[in-house]
Design a protein around this motif. Structure first.
Motif, PDB file in Angstrom:
ATOM      1  N   ALA A 230       0.855  -1.192   0.000  1.00 51.90           N
ATOM      2  CA  ALA A 230       0.000   0.000   0.000  1.00 51.90           C
ATOM      3  C   ALA A 230       0.887   1.236   0.000  1.00 51.90           C
TER       4      ALA A 230
ATOM      5  N   GLY B  37       0.993   5.412  -0.043  1.00 57.01           N
ATOM      6  CA  GLY B  37       0.310   6.690   0.131  1.00 57.01           C
ATOM      7  C   GLY B  37       1.047   7.783  -0.615  1.00 57.01           C
TER       8      GLY B  37
ATOM      9  N   TRP C  55       1.605   7.730  -8.748  1.00 57.45           N
ATOM     10  CA  TRP C  55       0.384   6.920  -8.711  1.00 57.45           C
ATOM     11  C   TRP C  55       0.458   5.817  -9.757  1.00 57.45           C
TER      12      TRP C  55
ATOM     13  N   THR D  11       0.654   1.669  -9.045  1.00 54.01           N
ATOM     14  CA  THR D  11      -0.406   0.776  -9.519  1.00 54.01           C
ATOM     15  C   THR D  11       0.092  -0.153 -10.621  1.00 54.01           C
TER      16      THR D  11
ATOM     17  N   ASP E  17      -1.564  -1.097  -4.171  1.00 54.28           N
ATOM     18  CA  ASP E  17      -2.727  -0.240  -3.969  1.00 54.28           C
ATOM     19  C   ASP E  17      -2.212   1.148  -3.620  1.00 54.28           C
TER      20      ASP E  17
ATOM     21  N   ILE F 297      -3.201   5.301  -2.614  1.00 57.36           N
ATOM     22  CA  ILE F 297      -4.172   6.299  -2.187  1.00 57.36           C
ATOM     23  C   ILE F 297      -3.483   7.655  -2.227  1.00 57.36           C
ATOM     24  N   THR F 298      -4.167   8.647  -2.785  1.00 58.96           N
ATOM     25  CA  THR F 298      -3.603   9.986  -2.888  1.00 58.96           C
ATOM     26  C   THR F 298      -4.300  10.927  -1.920  1.00 58.96           C
TER      27      THR F 298
ATOM     28  N   ASP G 279      -6.901  16.957   2.704  1.00 67.66           N
ATOM     29  CA  ASP G 279      -7.497  15.639   2.920  1.00 67.66           C
ATOM     30  C   ASP G 279      -7.166  15.007   4.259  1.00 67.66           C
TER      31      ASP G 279
END
Length: 305
Positions: free
Chosen positions: A39, A41, A56, A60, A65, A67-68, A73
């Motif tokens: 994962a 980030g 990104w 991928t 996996d 997440i941005t 955020d």
């Protein structure tokens, strides 16, 4: 697992390995699932087109996996401490890519508090992953880095500093920084770069008449780094002679010289359309290599390459 916060914190051999891996991935017919089950980030507090998208896509494409996070955020904006945020993210993520445009110490604190590798995707004074993409482009073009001469024209910004770091760590590669007076790399930075191994291969000049000829690469960057206005209202008068035109490339290069730009470009300011869109330009391939170099860096930080 290691972080990539600053190039001088890794070895020249590791830098060479990252560049070799990026070149290899660029020529591969498909990408390996080397980050499957991981994962990643991607936290950007400032605007970005290439770096954010390339990380990104790199994550991928290698099976992770991703997440941005944008500037609004995370609960950092409501008062949560960076250390508390990092401790939480460290429980979810395997790697964290961060752009702050601020101090590298903030990234180091996030890595320590979260106990996870952090990749510097641009701080105020360094842009290490950009320069890995730059070296990847040059190596792909010429086959090797040793014996090549890079002429960097423009402001002594984060890209210029990281480029100086990378050249100092790469045997046989030479760099001339051609910057307006008052806008170059500080002398203490140049001295530190020489201590890294760049003595005799890196120098800085402030007028076109002082610059050597025969460069294999002419490289420029945006004059208004990170879009920040300069305090001197007459700064353009100092920079205008340093615009990269076809005449400048012909003067300081040779028939096989290529042009690089880390983008975004302000057309008609630091570079002309004729050069940026011309046959010498490798700026678009260089932008692609932000992805292949991001792949190499993520694999290295994850300990899988």
């Amino acid at each position: 697992m290691p972080s990539l916060l600053s190039l001088p914190e890794i070895s020249g051999a590791e830098l060479s390995r990252l560049v070799d891996r990026a070149v290899h991935l660029a020529g591969a017919k498909s990408f390996p699932p080397s980050l499957a089950g991981r994962a990643v980030g991607i936290y950007f507090r400032k605007s970005s087109t290439r770096t954010r998208t390339s990380f990104w896509r790199a994550a991928t494409a290698l099976g992770a996996d991703a997440i941005t996070f944008g500037p609004d955020d995370l609960q950092l904006i409501t008062g949560e401490s960076p250390a508390d945020t990092a401790r939480v993210l460290g429980g979810y993520l395997d790697l964290l890519v961060v752009r702050t445009n601020g101090d590298i110490a903030e990234l180091r604190a996030l890595s320590e508090a979260g106990r996870l590798p952090v990749v510097n995707a641009l701080t105020e004074h360094e842009h290490p992953t950009q320069v890995i993409a730059d070296l990847t482009t040059v190596q792909e073009e010429f086959g090797e880095l040793a014996g090549r001469h890079v002429l960097y024209v423009g402001e002594g910004n984060s890209t210029a500093r990281s480029l100086a770091h990378a050249v100092a760590m790469t045997p046989g590669l030479r760099l001339t920084l051609l910057t307006p007076p008052g806008y170059g790399l500080p002398e203490d930075v140049l001295a530190a770069v020489e201590d890294l191994g760049g003595a005799g291969r890196i120098d800085q000049r402030h007028t076109l008449d002082e610059a050597p000829t025969g460069a294999d690469v002419v490289y420029t960057s945006r004059w208004q780094t990170m879009g920040v206005q300069k305090p001197d209202p007459d700064w353009r008068s100092l920079f205008d002679p340093f615009q990269v035109t076809e005449a400048l490339v012909e003067r300081f290069g040779h028939p096989g010289t290529i042009f690089l730009h880390d983008l975004p470009a302000i057309r008609g300011q630091e570079v002309t359309d004729e050069v940026l869109d011309g046959p010498r330009s490798r700026a678009w391939r260089q932008a692609y290599h932000k992805m292949t170099s991001a792949m190499a860096v993520l694999e290295w930080c994850a300990g899988v390459a």
